[in-house]
Design a protein around this motif. Sequence first.
Motif, PDB file in Angstrom:
ATOM      1  N   PRO A 209       7.776 109.218  59.515  1.00 48.93           N
ATOM      2  CA  PRO A 209       6.961 108.234  60.249  1.00 48.93           C
ATOM      3  C   PRO A 209       5.512 108.688  60.437  1.00 48.93           C
ATOM      4  N   MET A 236      13.889 103.617  55.326  1.00 51.10           N
ATOM      5  CA  MET A 236      13.248 102.304  55.356  1.00 51.10           C
ATOM      6  C   MET A 236      12.947 101.901  56.810  1.00 51.10           C
ATOM      7  N   ALA A 237      13.833 102.275  57.737  1.00 51.44           N
ATOM      8  CA  ALA A 237      13.612 101.960  59.156  1.00 51.44           C
ATOM      9  C   ALA A 237      12.344 102.640  59.659  1.00 51.44           C
ATOM     10  N   MET A 238      12.021 103.785  59.095  1.00 54.11           N
ATOM     11  CA  MET A 238      10.825 104.498  59.541  1.00 54.11           C
ATOM     12  C   MET A 238       9.579 104.043  58.792  1.00 54.11           C
ATOM     13  N   GLY A 239       9.713 102.979  58.012  1.00 59.64           N
ATOM     14  CA  GLY A 239       8.530 102.377  57.405  1.00 59.64           C
ATOM     15  C   GLY A 239       8.245 102.816  55.975  1.00 59.64           C
ATOM     16  N   CYS A 240       9.155 103.594  55.389  1.00 60.02           N
ATOM     17  CA  CYS A 240       8.925 104.014  54.010  1.00 60.02           C
ATOM     18  C   CYS A 240       9.168 102.845  53.062  1.00 60.02           C
TER      19      CYS A 240
END
Lengths: 375, 375
Positions: A209, A236-240
């Motif tokens: 993140p 993906m949840a952390m924005g990757c």
Amino acid sequence: MHSVLCDKLGIEYPIFAFTHCRDVVVAVSKAGGIGVLGAVGFTPEQLKEELDWIDEHIGDLPYGVDIVIPQKYEGMGDMDPAQLEKELWKMVPEEHIAFAQKLLADHGVPEWPDGTHSMGLLGWTEATATPLLEEALRRPKCKLIANALGTPPADKVKMIQDSGRLVGALCGRVKQVKAHKAAGLDFIIAQGGEGGGHTGDVGSIVFWPQAVEAAEGIPVLAAGGVGNGKQMLAAMAMGCAGIWTGSLWLTVEEAHAEPAQKESLLKASSEDTVRSRSWTGKPCRMLKNDWTEAWENADNPKPLGMPLQGLVSGDGIRRTAKYAAVGECQKVAFNPVGQVVGQINHVESSRAVITRLITEYVDALEHVNSLMPEA
Amino acid sequence: MHSVLCDKLGIEYPIFAFTHCRDVVVAVSKAGGIGVLGAVGFTPEQLKEELDWIDEHIGDLPYGVDIVIPQKYEGMGDMDPAQLEKELWKMVPEEHIAFAQKLLADHGVPEWPDGTHSMGLLGWTEATATPLLEEALRRPKCKLIANALGTPPADKVKMIQDSGRLVGALCGRVKQVKAHKAAGLDFIIAQGGEGGGHTGDVGSIVFWPQAVEAAEGIPVLAAGGVGNGKQMLAAMAMGCAGIWTGSLWLTVEEAHAEPAQKESLLKASSEDTVRSRSWTGKPCRMLKNDWTEAWENADNPKPLGMPLQGLVSGDGIRRTAKYAAVGECQKVAFNPVGQVVGQINHVESSRAVITRLITEYVDALEHVNSLMPEA
């Protein structure tokens, strides 16, 4: 899956597979991800052969090539590779060579057939990396170039982007993310300390993140510790924008490694890896063994920096790879791999790995949705 | 949020806040999570005072107490705490005490008012931990006991469960998860190497799913690297039943730390922590400073094991805490914290932290849902 990199590359899933095996490159791209061939260790001639094969077998699908383009070594930028190697060898203490050779001999590792003790600089310097890059850029289906270590020099970034390809690079620290962004890279690979190969020491859950935030909109691929779909969802949840995986492909059906090497990996737990400078001179995660322990011991020579330690260890890399099952080769072999190795316990096909990742991803997403109270 | 531990404890969010500050315990429980008071470092009398205050201020809400109940030290199980301490001191080399005292003196850390150089064993042994546990078990609103280090002895597990409370324990390795499960614990705290305090070296993204699998249905709390709602979603995606957070609460408004200590934490990056044996004798993550570096230096004494190193360092802990802003105290202070410290850059209220975690969690969940193709 919706992802800016899927759109740009024309792939179905944002799963990037780093591998040294052309068969894995093709199998992953055919399964909806994208295979990226690690070119370090190949001569330009060998790389040409590998890419010819990939071009022939991959159909119209895209693939990538990963190289190491370090910044120039001080005062040596204009030397040709042979001269550069000669100068670098002068800086290697005899003691280090003798120590490395003794470690190999003590473990019954046969000599290289021609009796030499050097495999040269390989692709570890700009001088040796440039021909590899040029070879990759001659391939229309090669759609991305990744740099495994550091921000690529500006002229190389321009060369890649002018050819219509995406260029990205690995990193393990926020300040490197910023340097990559400042250099105008198209994507950034953020690798947590769990990862195999050269890696920092901030864990993925903390670093990803922070990397996404520092990248300010440049797509970030999550590397270090992704071996199943739950971990992919976490990324993906952390924005990757996707995942960059390496360890996962060392033991697949299509991977070329010697059975003894695959066996070492399949039986290893997550606690069996170590970050060590003993092979390349920079901290690199790999299976812990007699070689890594020996270079840690306070009574023995300390690892040199990069690229000198690579000169010391290069002979060991080729000999332990060629004679993987002979004597105690595995105890002094170079097995770069991440902590995720602990969850890889049997051989799968590359396609099965991709299918598993996506199935687990969807299941994990359903699970987290089910935790929410009814609206 | 649906979570088995929310249901059992009657809390809204599965957010467990480990803290040494009673104010934070109360504020977190009031905001919908659950505060857990770290009791190590308190005498039984001090703990009584803290718990009286919590009971008075927390209304009908639940809280927890975290203690350290190590297995008995060989051959010393039956000694009373004073005798045990005396025996342990005999095992501490003079050289270590002198080295620690010199480090403190060189950094201008004032002597403890009574001139003594020992703060005793605190709650680090079973003999000293038991009275703390007994004090906690007298409190009806204390609904859970966590053991910070190792599987608690069977008699203590039974004592806690017979009283109708939940008992859990931290761990950082799969084999410890299995030991916790075999001991019949009600929940397991799986801490990745990113975490503050005693910690292993496998990263959270790799360890959490392995812990969930090994726990075979026992709820697992994710610890190590959770400081925002994205990271919380990552933990839940990997099958955890909630999050166990510590670093997050060191700098909140309600936390009692000295301003100089809070400042050290707020300005630290994720790369400023280190796993060091220099305070407790076991690998423990903390801010890197002159103290941690000094005990790494090959020319200096090596850290002793637990609990001996704690005897050596105890005087430093109390003096650097009391005189946090004096001289160069921060350079030799004990600041246990995880890598997540790098994302904590300003003071928030405990309630604001909980609200932020949940808001970010919901946003991150919406984000991952938006990545899926339309069905």
